[in-house]
Design a protein around this motif. Structure first.
Motif, PDB file in Angstrom:
ATOM      1  N   PHE A 294       0.857  -1.192   0.000  1.00  0.00           N
ATOM      2  CA  PHE A 294       0.000   0.000   0.000  1.00  0.00           C
ATOM      3  C   PHE A 294       0.891   1.239   0.000  1.00  0.00           C
ATOM      4  O   PHE A 294       1.609   1.507   0.954  1.00  0.00           O
ATOM      5  CB  PHE A 294      -0.923  -0.008   1.223  1.00  0.00           C
ATOM      6  N   LEU A 295       0.829   1.995  -1.096  1.00  0.00           N
ATOM      7  CA  LEU A 295       1.682   3.172  -1.256  1.00  0.00           C
ATOM      8  C   LEU A 295       0.973   4.466  -0.902  1.00  0.00           C
ATOM      9  O   LEU A 295       1.566   5.544  -0.960  1.00  0.00           O
ATOM     10  CB  LEU A 295       2.209   3.244  -2.702  1.00  0.00           C
ATOM     11  N   GLY A 296      -0.315   4.375  -0.543  1.00  0.00           N
ATOM     12  CA  GLY A 296      -1.065   5.569  -0.156  1.00  0.00           C
ATOM     13  C   GLY A 296      -1.370   6.459  -1.348  1.00  0.00           C
ATOM     14  O   GLY A 296      -1.268   6.061  -2.508  1.00  0.00           O
ATOM     15  N   LYS A 297      -1.741   7.694  -1.049  1.00  0.00           N
ATOM     16  CA  LYS A 297      -2.051   8.660  -2.105  1.00  0.00           C
ATOM     17  C   LYS A 297      -0.757   9.321  -2.562  1.00  0.00           C
ATOM     18  O   LYS A 297      -0.029   9.900  -1.766  1.00  0.00           O
ATOM     19  CB  LYS A 297      -3.027   9.718  -1.586  1.00  0.00           C
ATOM     20  N   ILE A 298      -0.472   9.218  -3.851  1.00  0.00           N
ATOM     21  CA  ILE A 298       0.731   9.839  -4.412  1.00  0.00           C
ATOM     22  C   ILE A 298       0.323  11.086  -5.194  1.00  0.00           C
ATOM     23  O   ILE A 298      -0.440  11.005  -6.159  1.00  0.00           O
ATOM     24  CB  ILE A 298       1.503   8.863  -5.331  1.00  0.00           C
ATOM     25  N   SER A 299       0.800  12.235  -4.761  1.00  0.00           N
ATOM     26  CA  SER A 299       0.492  13.496  -5.443  1.00  0.00           C
ATOM     27  C   SER A 299       1.591  13.890  -6.410  1.00  0.00           C
ATOM     28  O   SER A 299       1.351  14.620  -7.370  1.00  0.00           O
ATOM     29  CB  SER A 299       0.283  14.618  -4.418  1.00  0.00           C
ATOM     30  N   ASP A 300       2.812  13.430  -6.148  1.00  0.00           N
ATOM     31  CA  ASP A 300       3.945  13.761  -7.003  1.00  0.00           C
ATOM     32  C   ASP A 300       3.863  12.963  -8.301  1.00  0.00           C
ATOM     33  O   ASP A 300       3.893  11.727  -8.293  1.00  0.00           O
ATOM     34  CB  ASP A 300       5.251  13.442  -6.264  1.00  0.00           C
ATOM     35  N   MET A 301       3.739  13.669  -9.419  1.00  0.00           N
ATOM     36  CA  MET A 301       3.546  12.996 -10.703  1.00  0.00           C
ATOM     37  C   MET A 301       4.748  12.134 -11.118  1.00  0.00           C
ATOM     38  O   MET A 301       4.586  11.110 -11.774  1.00  0.00           O
ATOM     39  CB  MET A 301       3.246  14.027 -11.790  1.00  0.00           C
ATOM     40  N   LYS A 302       5.954  12.529 -10.716  1.00  0.00           N
ATOM     41  CA  LYS A 302       7.123  11.714 -11.050  1.00  0.00           C
ATOM     42  C   LYS A 302       7.038  10.356 -10.358  1.00  0.00           C
ATOM     43  O   LYS A 302       7.414   9.326 -10.930  1.00  0.00           O
ATOM     44  CB  LYS A 302       8.406  12.440 -10.635  1.00  0.00           C
ATOM     45  N   GLN A 303       6.521  10.365  -9.122  1.00  0.00           N
ATOM     46  CA  GLN A 303       6.337   9.092  -8.405  1.00  0.00           C
ATOM     47  C   GLN A 303       5.247   8.252  -9.061  1.00  0.00           C
ATOM     48  O   GLN A 303       5.330   7.024  -9.089  1.00  0.00           O
ATOM     49  CB  GLN A 303       5.985   9.360  -6.942  1.00  0.00           C
ATOM     50  N   MET A 304       4.210   8.932  -9.596  1.00  0.00           N
ATOM     51  CA  MET A 304       3.152   8.188 -10.298  1.00  0.00           C
ATOM     52  C   MET A 304       3.735   7.474 -11.515  1.00  0.00           C
ATOM     53  O   MET A 304       3.423   6.310 -11.776  1.00  0.00           O
ATOM     54  CB  MET A 304       2.035   9.138 -10.746  1.00  0.00           C
ATOM     55  N   VAL A 305       4.586   8.165 -12.265  1.00  0.00           N
ATOM     56  CA  VAL A 305       5.228   7.548 -13.425  1.00  0.00           C
ATOM     57  C   VAL A 305       6.068   6.344 -12.988  1.00  0.00           C
ATOM     58  O   VAL A 305       6.046   5.287 -13.625  1.00  0.00           O
ATOM     59  CB  VAL A 305       6.088   8.576 -14.193  1.00  0.00           C
ATOM     60  N   ILE A 327      -5.892   4.645 -16.726  1.00  0.00           N
ATOM     61  CA  ILE A 327      -5.646   3.762 -17.871  1.00  0.00           C
ATOM     62  C   ILE A 327      -4.754   4.467 -18.889  1.00  0.00           C
ATOM     63  O   ILE A 327      -3.778   3.905 -19.395  1.00  0.00           O
ATOM     64  CB  ILE A 327      -6.973   3.318 -18.525  1.00  0.00           C
ATOM     65  N   MET A 328      -5.088   5.716 -19.180  1.00  0.00           N
ATOM     66  CA  MET A 328      -4.321   6.512 -20.135  1.00  0.00           C
ATOM     67  C   MET A 328      -2.866   6.674 -19.671  1.00  0.00           C
ATOM     68  O   MET A 328      -1.923   6.531 -20.442  1.00  0.00           O
ATOM     69  CB  MET A 328      -4.983   7.882 -20.259  1.00  0.00           C
ATOM     70  N   GLU A 329      -2.690   6.960 -18.384  1.00  0.00           N
ATOM     71  CA  GLU A 329      -1.357   7.163 -17.819  1.00  0.00           C
ATOM     72  C   GLU A 329      -0.534   5.881 -17.861  1.00  0.00           C
ATOM     73  O   GLU A 329       0.636   5.889 -18.252  1.00  0.00           O
ATOM     74  CB  GLU A 329      -1.478   7.677 -16.378  1.00  0.00           C
ATOM     75  N   ALA A 330      -1.163   4.782 -17.453  1.00  0.00           N
ATOM     76  CA  ALA A 330      -0.454   3.497 -17.443  1.00  0.00           C
ATOM     77  C   ALA A 330      -0.043   3.088 -18.855  1.00  0.00           C
ATOM     78  O   ALA A 330       1.118   2.721 -19.093  1.00  0.00           O
ATOM     79  CB  ALA A 330      -1.334   2.419 -16.810  1.00  0.00           C
ATOM     80  N   MET A 331      -0.989   3.180 -19.791  1.00  0.00           N
ATOM     81  CA  MET A 331      -0.689   2.776 -21.166  1.00  0.00           C
ATOM     82  C   MET A 331       0.379   3.665 -21.795  1.00  0.00           C
ATOM     83  O   MET A 331       1.209   3.193 -22.579  1.00  0.00           O
ATOM     84  CB  MET A 331      -1.975   2.780 -22.001  1.00  0.00           C
ATOM     85  N   ALA A 332       0.391   4.953 -21.446  1.00  0.00           N
ATOM     86  CA  ALA A 332       1.427   5.855 -21.956  1.00  0.00           C
ATOM     87  C   ALA A 332       2.800   5.419 -21.469  1.00  0.00           C
ATOM     88  O   ALA A 332       3.816   5.609 -22.154  1.00  0.00           O
ATOM     89  CB  ALA A 332       1.144   7.294 -21.511  1.00  0.00           C
ATOM     90  N   CYS A 333       2.829   4.799 -20.281  1.00  0.00           N
ATOM     91  CA  CYS A 333       4.084   4.275 -19.721  1.00  0.00           C
ATOM     92  C   CYS A 333       4.386   2.861 -20.206  1.00  0.00           C
ATOM     93  O   CYS A 333       5.348   2.231 -19.743  1.00  0.00           O
ATOM     94  CB  CYS A 333       4.018   4.299 -18.189  1.00  0.00           C
ATOM     95  N   GLY A 334       3.549   2.351 -21.111  1.00  0.00           N
ATOM     96  CA  GLY A 334       3.760   1.007 -21.633  1.00  0.00           C
ATOM     97  C   GLY A 334       3.294  -0.084 -20.685  1.00  0.00           C
ATOM     98  O   GLY A 334       3.723  -1.238 -20.806  1.00  0.00           O
ATOM     99  N   THR A 335       2.421   0.263 -19.755  1.00  0.00           N
ATOM    100  CA  THR A 335       1.882  -0.723 -18.811  1.00  0.00           C
ATOM    101  C   THR A 335       0.480  -1.133 -19.272  1.00  0.00           C
ATOM    102  O   THR A 335      -0.429  -0.296 -19.268  1.00  0.00           O
ATOM    103  CB  THR A 335       1.821  -0.140 -17.391  1.00  0.00           C
ATOM    104  N   PRO A 336       0.273  -2.371 -19.678  1.00  0.00           N
ATOM    105  CA  PRO A 336      -1.050  -2.798 -20.163  1.00  0.00           C
ATOM    106  C   PRO A 336      -2.100  -2.710 -19.060  1.00  0.00           C
ATOM    107  O   PRO A 336      -1.783  -2.812 -17.869  1.00  0.00           O
ATOM    108  CB  PRO A 336      -0.828  -4.257 -20.571  1.00  0.00           C
ATOM    109  N   ALA A 337      -3.349  -2.532 -19.467  1.00  0.00           N
ATOM    110  CA  ALA A 337      -4.448  -2.430 -18.510  1.00  0.00           C
ATOM    111  C   ALA A 337      -5.454  -3.559 -18.721  1.00  0.00           C
ATOM    112  O   ALA A 337      -5.678  -4.003 -19.848  1.00  0.00           O
ATOM    113  CB  ALA A 337      -5.142  -1.077 -18.645  1.00  0.00           C
TER     114      ALA A 337
END
Length: 414
Positions: A294-305, A327-337
């Motif tokens: 459990f990573l909690g709420k991440i507000s820092d976008m670099k950490q989200m990436v 979904i859009m963010e994950a797929m942009a990073c090459g992570t399938p959904a």
């Protein structure tokens, strides 16, 4: 051009509005964004609450708007699922509103704009573009209908209310919207074809011009990275399959976390663990059948990436959703959904290509999807297709150009 949004870089709708503003500026559109309160400074971005007094008033409006629904709500589980829009701010005389050639509404509830606020904006006669982030625009107050189809004819007997009736507050809001939309210079834009189909069927909006333009994302920021480095940075194991669940509120039943839990129980993946992002507490996930990080709420976008790059797949078992940013963010990073076939999700994930569309409310189908992605992405082909889909449909330039063309057509009658 003035974009209006309650939230700024918060929640799916607030993030989508802020990203579009950024994208419009990048392609040369003179865009301004006004929000209730600013989350972080940005170009041509203004807060309505730009003083301590106004900040208190903004908070007071939110509280009053919520209190106005309190006597009617069925129970506290629906507290934020229905907006009466009785309290809001009159911004018709604001300098940014006066200067704007087009007013572009996004998600404006929770005390930012009321129905009366909207009436005064519409009365200015300026073209109004309204990007819908849920169903509220064409219902008697609910943000998602949860199976009720009265909005197709006339809202009444609302299932969100303690005492549903023929002339309940959903009926009253519906009537106010009928009057509000009559002769209004409105164009309704949905990020998903699913939502636009509802717009065209709904009694309130079926005669209003509408179309589909998706949300956008900065594909230079959300991009593939080194998985081991990302895992090390977040303190995650490098020798496990990691499945990511990300939601603003992990305990919201609409996000379908219980189906993910069941799917993991039946998937039989000995080397799989889960990552969980969002509001919640670690103890909420103590009964997961596999180890949960459990990573909690991440507000820092670099950490989200980093989180997306650390994951082998994103799991989205939403029961209701429009066009999820995750979904859009994950797929942009090459992570399938892997997601349920609800709302706009099937438009985002190419089934058996860039991910897997599971049968809605089916944990076994979700489990099948998890196994399919892990099996077929060993060489990275599913990841490549996921990123390609985002580049083609959701990149900043692609989406900003579509909006720019819409604005031009409204201003010049093309």
């Amino acid at each position: 051009m003035l974009l209006l949004s309650t939230f700024h870089w918060e929640g799916g709708a607030g993030v989508a509005a802020a990203r579009l503003h950024q994208a419009l500026l990048n392609v040369g559109v003179d865009s301004h964004l006004m929000v209730s309160q600013i989350s972080r400074p940005g170009p041509q971005t203004a807060a309505w609450a730009d003083s301590p007094w106004k900040s208190k008033k903004a908070w007071g409006n939110f509280v009053l708007e919520r209190l106005s629904f309190l006597p009617y709500e069925k129970d506290k589980s629906v507290r934020f699922a229905f907006s009466p829009a009785t309290v809001g701010t009159d911004i018709a005389d604001h300098p940014l509103v006066k200067e704007a050639s087009i007013i572009h509404l996004h998600w404006i509830n929770f005390g930012f704009l009321s129905l009366k606020s909207l009436e005064k904006l519409f009365a200015l006669g300026k073209p109004i573009v309204w990007t819908l982030h849920d169903m509220w625009t064409f219902t008697g107050g609910c943000h998602y209908n949860r199976g009720c189809e009265r909005y197709l004819t006339h809202c009444r007997y609302c299932p969100y209310l303690k005492k549903p009736g023929e002339y309940d507050i959903a009926f009253a809001q519906f009537e106010k919207k009928v009057a509000l939309y009559q002769n209004a210079p409105l164009t309704l834009i949905s990020p998903s074809q699913w939502l636009d189909n509802l717009v065209q069927k709904a009694a309130l909006t079926n005669s209003t011009p509408s179309g589909t333009i998706p949300n956008c994302i900065d594909t230079n920021f959300f991009k593939p990275g080194n998985r081991i480095e990302a895992r090390n940075a977040l303190g995650l194991p490098v020798d496990k399959k990691l499945l990511l669940f990300a939601g603003a509120n992990t305990q919201d039943p609409r996000k379908g976390f219980t189906y993910f839990k069941q799917a993991m129980r039946s998937a039989g993946l000995a080397d799989a663990e889960v990552m969980i992002l969002g509001k919640g507490k670690a103890e909420n996930f103590a009964d997961m059948p596999v180890k949960a990080h459990f990573l909690g709420k991440i507000s820092d976008m670099k950490q989200m990436v980093q989180a997306y790059n650390a994951a082998d797949a994103l799991i989205v078992p939403s029961l209701e959703d429009n066009l999820p940013n995750t979904i859009m963010e994950a797929m942009a990073c090459g992570t399938p959904a892997i997601g349920f076939g609800t709302g706009g999700i099937p438009e985002m994930i190419g089934h058996l290509e860039s991910g897997f569309i599971a049968e809605s409310k089916s944990a076994p189908s979700l489990s099948e999807g998890i196994q399919w992605v892990l099996k077929h992405n060993t060489d990275g082909t599913v990841s490549e297709k996921a990123r390609k889909k985002v580049l083609q449909h959701y990149s900043e330039e692609v989406v900003a150009r579509q909006y720019s063309q819409l604005y031009d057509s409204l201003l010049h009658g093309q």
